[in-house]
Write an enzyme that holds these catalytic residues in place. Structure first.
Site: not given
Ligand code: BJW
Length: 258
Positions: A79, A128, A197-199, A223, A241
């Site tokens: 990556r 992140h 651009g976030t889900s 989005n 975007a």
């Molecule tokens: C376009 C487009 C175009 C396409 N123009 N748009 C509350 C409820 C439920 C669960 C939890 C909660 N609180 C915490 C959690 C757990 C967990 C979580 O959220 N899980 C859910 C998935 C259910 N969260 C965590 O674990 C977080 N930490 C935390 O809460 O700490 C406190 C804690 C600690 C200990 C115990 C308990 C609590 C940390 C989250 C870390 C996320 N990490 C990642 C990887 C980063 C490193 C890497 O890059 O390798 O982050 S996962 C991945 O998801 C990455 C992203 O930043 C993140 C968000 O994704 P994003 O950016 O939204 O991308 P997509 O693919 O999901 O969406 C893309 C969008 O773009 C889509 O909508 C398309 O339609 C759109 N799109 N083309 C505009 N051209």
């Protein structure tokens, strides 16, 4: 993905621009979608998303890294190469310009690719982390690689010899303190919120728009696809975007049809 080449009507873009024109402080949350047009895959898009091909539990958790650090490093090095070869797209550039057109703009990004900074956005809150940095697993600080492990599958810290990892936030890990606090403050202070651009599935990032909604602040989403936020947003600018943000910036500057 839906027809992502269409962009919203000029009237809808003007409605969004009117909110931004009135705003004293705009808070922006960006996600993987803004970098999609730079050729960087998103996570959750059904066909091309990273999680359609790779397991988040194996590759983006501390437990996965503990089990097989070489596998995790191989994936991150792949990556990194992709991200180093990528360039900011018109969405990143227009957002950097937008910051000059409003009194105050706080940009919180979930992206780890550094493309906002390369497009000229100042003071980006990296929620992140950043994939291009290494962090020492012993000292928990950003670290340099030791000379003899520079090309190794398992790089080691130049200062203490500890195993290095990418400086990103995996599932179950906490958000870097400064980004967490400043993003919360921005969501509590802003008078317009832009989600690009976030889900809106990953927390606590997704909670920022919710906090703004609770305060009655206008929330604008950009989005091509509907998300969990869409039914609650005041304005949904459906489209990519790289086309919608430049159009929004232009209307903000010039108005519609002027
Ligand atoms: C376009 C487009 C175009 C396409 N123009 N748009 C509350 C409820 C439920 C669960 C939890 C909660 N609180 C915490 C959690 C757990 C967990 C979580 O959220 N899980 C859910 C998935 C259910 N969260 C965590 O674990 C977080 N930490 C935390 O809460 O700490 C406190 C804690 C600690 C200990 C115990 C308990 C609590 C940390 C989250 C870390 C996320 N990490 C990642 C990887 C980063 C490193 C890497 O890059 O390798 O982050 S996962 C991945 O998801 C990455 C992203 O930043 C993140 C968000 O994704 P994003 O950016 O939204 O991308 P997509 O693919 O999901 O969406 C893309 C969008 O773009 C889509 O909508 C398309 O339609 C759109 N799109 N083309 C505009 N051209």
């Amino acid at each position: 993905m839906k027809n992502d080449s269409a962009i919203p009507s000029p009237e809808l873009i003007e409605q969004a621009a009117a909110h931004l024109r009135r705003a004293r402080h705009v808070c922006v949350l960006s996600g993987a979608g803004i970098s999609a047009e730079s050729g960087i895959p998103t996570f959750r898009d059904a066909q091309e998303g990273l999680w359609a091909q790779y397991s988040p539990l194996d590759l983006a958790t501390p437990e996965g890294f503990e089990r097989d650090p070489e596998l995790v490093w191989r994936w991150y090095e792949w990556r990194r190469e992709m991200i180093r070869a990528a360039h900011p797209n018109p969405g990143h550039v227009a957002l950097a310009q937008l910051a000059q057109q409003v009194p105050r703009l706080t940009l919180v990004t979930q992206n780890v690719d550094g493309l906002h900074q390369r497009a000229g956005s100042p003071h980006v809150l990296e929620y992140h982390g950043n994939i291009l940095r290494d962090r020492c697993t012993v000292e928990q600080v950003v670290a340099e690689r030791s000379e003899d492990s520079r090309r190794s599958a398992l790089p080691r810290c130049a200062a203490c010899g500890g195993l290095l990892r990418p400086d990103v936030v995996w599932f179950g890990e906490t958000i870097p303190r400064r980004a967490l606090v400043e993003a919360d403050e921005a969501a509590a202070d802003c008078d317009a919120f832009l989600s690009i651009g976030t889900s809106s599935l990953v927390y606590p990032a997704a909670g920022l728009a919710e906090a703004a909604l609770r305060r009655g602040v206008p929330v604008i989403e950009v989005n091509p696809n509907p998300t969990d936020l869409s039914p609650h947003a005041d304005i949904v600018l459906q489209g990519p975007a790289g086309r919608v943000v430049p159009a929004l910036r232009q209307v903000l500057t010039e108005g519609v049809g002027r």
